[in-house]
Write an enzyme that holds these catalytic residues in place. Structure first.
Site, PDB file in Angstrom:
ATOM      1  N   GLU A 127       0.803  -1.216   0.059  1.00 53.90           N
ATOM      2  CA  GLU A 127      -0.004  -0.152  -0.041  1.00 53.90           C
ATOM      3  C   GLU A 127       0.955   1.268  -0.025  1.00 53.90           C
ATOM      4  O   GLU A 127       0.575   2.186  -0.556  1.00 53.90           O
ATOM      5  CB  GLU A 127      -0.683   0.018   1.213  1.00 53.90           C
ATOM      6  CG  GLU A 127      -1.905  -1.075   0.996  1.00 53.90           C
ATOM      7  CD  GLU A 127      -1.535  -2.726   1.388  1.00 53.90           C
ATOM      8  OE1 GLU A 127      -2.226  -3.271   1.407  1.00 53.90           O
ATOM      9  OE2 GLU A 127      -0.351  -2.484   2.046  1.00 53.90           O
ATOM     10  N   PRO A 171      11.636 -13.416  -0.238  1.00 56.59           N
ATOM     11  CA  PRO A 171      10.364 -13.530   0.442  1.00 56.59           C
ATOM     12  C   PRO A 171       9.730 -12.219   0.707  1.00 56.59           C
ATOM     13  O   PRO A 171      10.196 -11.132   0.706  1.00 56.59           O
ATOM     14  CB  PRO A 171      11.156 -14.025   1.599  1.00 56.59           C
ATOM     15  CG  PRO A 171      12.265 -14.388   1.302  1.00 56.59           C
ATOM     16  CD  PRO A 171      12.678 -13.666   0.320  1.00 56.59           C
ATOM     17  N   ARG A 172       8.310 -12.420   0.769  1.00 60.93           N
ATOM     18  CA  ARG A 172       7.563 -11.152   0.991  1.00 60.93           C
ATOM     19  C   ARG A 172       7.758 -10.721   2.236  1.00 60.93           C
ATOM     20  O   ARG A 172       7.642  -9.128   2.261  1.00 60.93           O
ATOM     21  CB  ARG A 172       5.980 -11.507   0.814  1.00 60.93           C
ATOM     22  CG  ARG A 172       4.981 -10.372   1.120  1.00 60.93           C
ATOM     23  CD  ARG A 172       3.562 -10.720   0.618  1.00 60.93           C
ATOM     24  NE  ARG A 172       2.799  -9.583   0.855  1.00 60.93           N
ATOM     25  CZ  ARG A 172       2.640  -8.672   0.173  1.00 60.93           C
ATOM     26  NH1 ARG A 172       3.239  -8.255  -0.891  1.00 60.93           N
ATOM     27  NH2 ARG A 172       1.613  -7.549   0.647  1.00 60.93           N
ATOM     28  N   GLY A 174      13.266  -2.434  -0.305  1.00 60.55           N
ATOM     29  CA  GLY A 174      13.152  -1.087  -1.166  1.00 60.55           C
ATOM     30  C   GLY A 174      13.800  -1.544  -2.562  1.00 60.55           C
ATOM     31  O   GLY A 174      13.878  -0.639  -3.376  1.00 60.55           O
ATOM     32  N   GLU A 175      14.365  -2.364  -2.822  1.00 63.85           N
ATOM     33  CA  GLU A 175      15.080  -2.834  -3.885  1.00 63.85           C
ATOM     34  C   GLU A 175      14.281  -3.998  -5.111  1.00 63.85           C
ATOM     35  O   GLU A 175      14.705  -4.442  -6.146  1.00 63.85           O
ATOM     36  CB  GLU A 175      16.301  -3.510  -3.802  1.00 63.85           C
ATOM     37  CG  GLU A 175      17.485  -2.748  -3.224  1.00 63.85           C
ATOM     38  CD  GLU A 175      18.580  -3.367  -3.078  1.00 63.85           C
ATOM     39  OE1 GLU A 175      19.799  -2.382  -3.033  1.00 63.85           O
ATOM     40  OE2 GLU A 175      18.779  -4.333  -2.967  1.00 63.85           O
ATOM     41  N   LEU A 235       1.498  -7.884  -9.680  1.00 66.63           N
ATOM     42  CA  LEU A 235       2.204  -8.168 -10.975  1.00 66.63           C
ATOM     43  C   LEU A 235       2.665  -7.012 -11.774  1.00 66.63           C
ATOM     44  O   LEU A 235       3.357  -7.052 -12.712  1.00 66.63           O
ATOM     45  CB  LEU A 235       1.725  -9.478 -11.427  1.00 66.63           C
ATOM     46  CG  LEU A 235       0.310  -9.262 -12.077  1.00 66.63           C
ATOM     47  CD1 LEU A 235       0.131  -8.535 -13.116  1.00 66.63           C
ATOM     48  CD2 LEU A 235      -0.100 -10.753 -12.346  1.00 66.63           C
ATOM     49  N   ILE A 236       1.899  -5.731 -11.359  1.00 61.16           N
ATOM     50  CA  ILE A 236       2.077  -4.631 -11.966  1.00 61.16           C
ATOM     51  C   ILE A 236       3.335  -3.989 -12.227  1.00 61.16           C
ATOM     52  O   ILE A 236       3.996  -3.647 -13.307  1.00 61.16           O
ATOM     53  CB  ILE A 236       0.921  -3.614 -11.732  1.00 61.16           C
ATOM     54  CG1 ILE A 236      -0.514  -4.090 -11.894  1.00 61.16           C
ATOM     55  CG2 ILE A 236       1.219  -2.370 -12.417  1.00 61.16           C
ATOM     56  CD1 ILE A 236      -1.665  -3.362 -11.312  1.00 61.16           C
ATOM     57  N   GLU A 237       4.043  -4.229 -10.962  1.00 58.25           N
ATOM     58  CA  GLU A 237       5.540  -3.603 -10.871  1.00 58.25           C
ATOM     59  C   GLU A 237       6.429  -4.373 -11.681  1.00 58.25           C
ATOM     60  O   GLU A 237       7.445  -3.825 -12.305  1.00 58.25           O
ATOM     61  CB  GLU A 237       5.672  -3.665  -9.463  1.00 58.25           C
ATOM     62  CG  GLU A 237       7.510  -2.845  -9.127  1.00 58.25           C
ATOM     63  CD  GLU A 237       7.681  -2.935  -7.804  1.00 58.25           C
ATOM     64  OE1 GLU A 237       8.306  -2.011  -7.357  1.00 58.25           O
ATOM     65  OE2 GLU A 237       7.061  -3.726  -7.054  1.00 58.25           O
TER      66      GLU A 237
END
Length: 449
Positions: free
Chosen positions: A62, A287-288, A334-335, A360-362
């Site tokens: 978000e 990993p998320r 952040g990478e 998946l847009i990024e």
């Protein structure tokens, strides 16, 4: 009931702080109590004047999406001040990049959803409009915002079939909270239809379909460049090994992934077929959740695979040990755009378990084709559109996913797929601008603004 649950909530926050120290940072703000230094910052911000827009971005995803929305808000209201709140440490860390302290921006935790905490938060900050990102609707917060005359907007709103079924069981609690919103800005028409079912009342908020602000996210050029550097890194006398990225994997997914990878890539006959052991494709797992980095590292090593962790690269570049490793672990924050830029193809975490997938847009914006599993209900329309555009392909499990990723990475048509990814991302831009306009309209409807 919420008040009685406060000790358990605080214990959970404190426990998470063992792995992610930011959870213990200024924890009292979660109860609506603020130190003298923070109060002075809020007072100085108010003295500057200008509209105060409150944006709540609960977690990392978000916060990333909010970056495009905040940029659009600043373009349309140059004098605005930003109040940014979060619920997780990853969201807090990512949100720092959106702040302009010289313009009076402030950042804090979202208060726990009890009347006292919410009232203290609203009395101190006095925002002109509140923006909740995607799915964050809190009953007490909505009730108190209505009492304060604060217009609330649910932006980039989404609601899956699964979440709708869960929400209907709590309709008596959540229905009034949703109806108290002034506006709901949905990602898709399907989301809007499910939200209408959830609201199901005479006094409905204005509901509009605006698209997904994640299409408006622009990857940082410096991160894309870093990823390209990683992609071409090679040992002397060897070519660069192809990279398959497992992006934002969730608990329980890595074990199946590693077994499928070993069967497809690391068998002796597979290594022999590559022509050179150093040209065997490399797996990069990201990993998320950061608290799982060590767990995944231990799993990789227990399977007898050579491992290199991104956080241990001197100067940010892989050394000889890293270049010889079978698996890289993306344990930095952040990478993600750099990870996508480094990979020829990415496997979509969260879609190979019944978890609904990830954004998946990024990946598309970074020019990285996606192989997704069967579970994408959290991003159903984006998944369908990306597949139709040639930016993604769907499989039924890890063995098929690994096979598809390897074939796609080696395909002569790979360059065409990269171009299709970028075109797909660019074709759906504009949601942030539309949402910013409607949010500012809601703010101006507040008395005294």
């Amino acid at each position: 009931m919420l008040r009685l649950g406060t000790p358990a909530y605080l214990w959970r926050v404190w426990s998470r702080g063992r792995v992610e120290p930011d959870y213990r940072q200024r924890w009292w703000e979660r109860l609506g109590f603020y130190g003298a230094a923070y109060r002075r910052g809020v007072a100085n911000s108010r003295a500057r004047g200008g509209m105060l827009v409150w944006v709540h971005a609960v977690s990392l995803g978000e916060a990333r999406a909010a970056s495009a929305l905040v940029a659009a808000l600043r373009l349309q209201a140059p004098g605005m001040r930003l109040l940014l709140t979060h619920g997780t440490a990853t969201g807090l860390d990512a949100g720092k990049a959106l702040l302009r302290p010289d313009q009076g921006d402030v950042q804090t935790w979202l208060p726990y959803d009890t009347p006292g905490a919410v009232r203290r938060f609203l009395r101190l900050h006095r925002p002109d409009v509140g923006v909740l990102m995607e799915t964050e609707v809190w009953p007490v917060l909505q009730h108190e915002a209505a009492r304060f005359g604060l217009p609330m907007v649910l932006a980039n709103a989404r609601l899956s079939e699964k979440s709708l079924r869960q929400g209907l069981r709590l309709r008596a609690l959540l229905g009034p909270a949703v109806r108290a919103l002034q506006a709901v800005l949905a990602q898709t028409e399907s989301d809007a239809q499910r939200l209408r079912v959830m609201i199901d009342g005479a006094a409905r908020p204005a509901l509009q379909v605006c698209g997904n602000v994640k299409f408006d996210m622009t990857p940082a050029p410096v991160l894309l460049s870093l990823g390209q550097t990683w992609r071409t890194a090679a040992l002397p006398g060897q070519g660069a090994r192809p990279i398959v990225l497992a992006a934002s994997t969730r608990e329980g997914e890595e074990a199946g992934l590693i077994q499928a990878w070993k069967n497809a890539v690391l068998r002796p006959e597979s290594r022999a077929a590559s022509g050179s052991p150093m040209l065997v494709p490399r797996l990069w797992i990201v990993p998320r959740h950061p608290q799982r980095f060590d767990e995944v590292a231990a799993l990789v090593q227990s399977e007898g695979l050579g491992l290199s962790r991104r956080s241990q690269w001197s100067g940010g570049l892989p050394d000889a040990q890293a270049l010889g490793a079978d698996v890289w672990l993306g344990d930095s924050m952040g990478e993600m755009p750099a990870y996508f830029a480094a990979a020829q193809v990415a496997l979509l975490g969260g879609s190979f378990a019944p978890l609904g997938g990830q954004n998946l847009i990024e990946a598309a914006a970074c020019g990285c084709p996606i192989v997704m599993g069967p579970s994408t209900f959290n991003f159903a329309e984006a998944a369908e559109l990306s597949e139709a555009a040639g930016a993604a392909r769907r499989v039924q499990g890890w063995p098929q996913g690994v096979a598809q990723a390897l074939a796609w990475a080696a395909s002569p048509a790979h360059a065409d797929s990269v171009a299709q990814c970028v075109a797909f991302a660019q074709a759906h831009r504009g949601a942030a601008e539309r949402m910013a306009c409607l949010i500012l309209r809601a703010a101006k409807a507040k008395p005294g603004v």
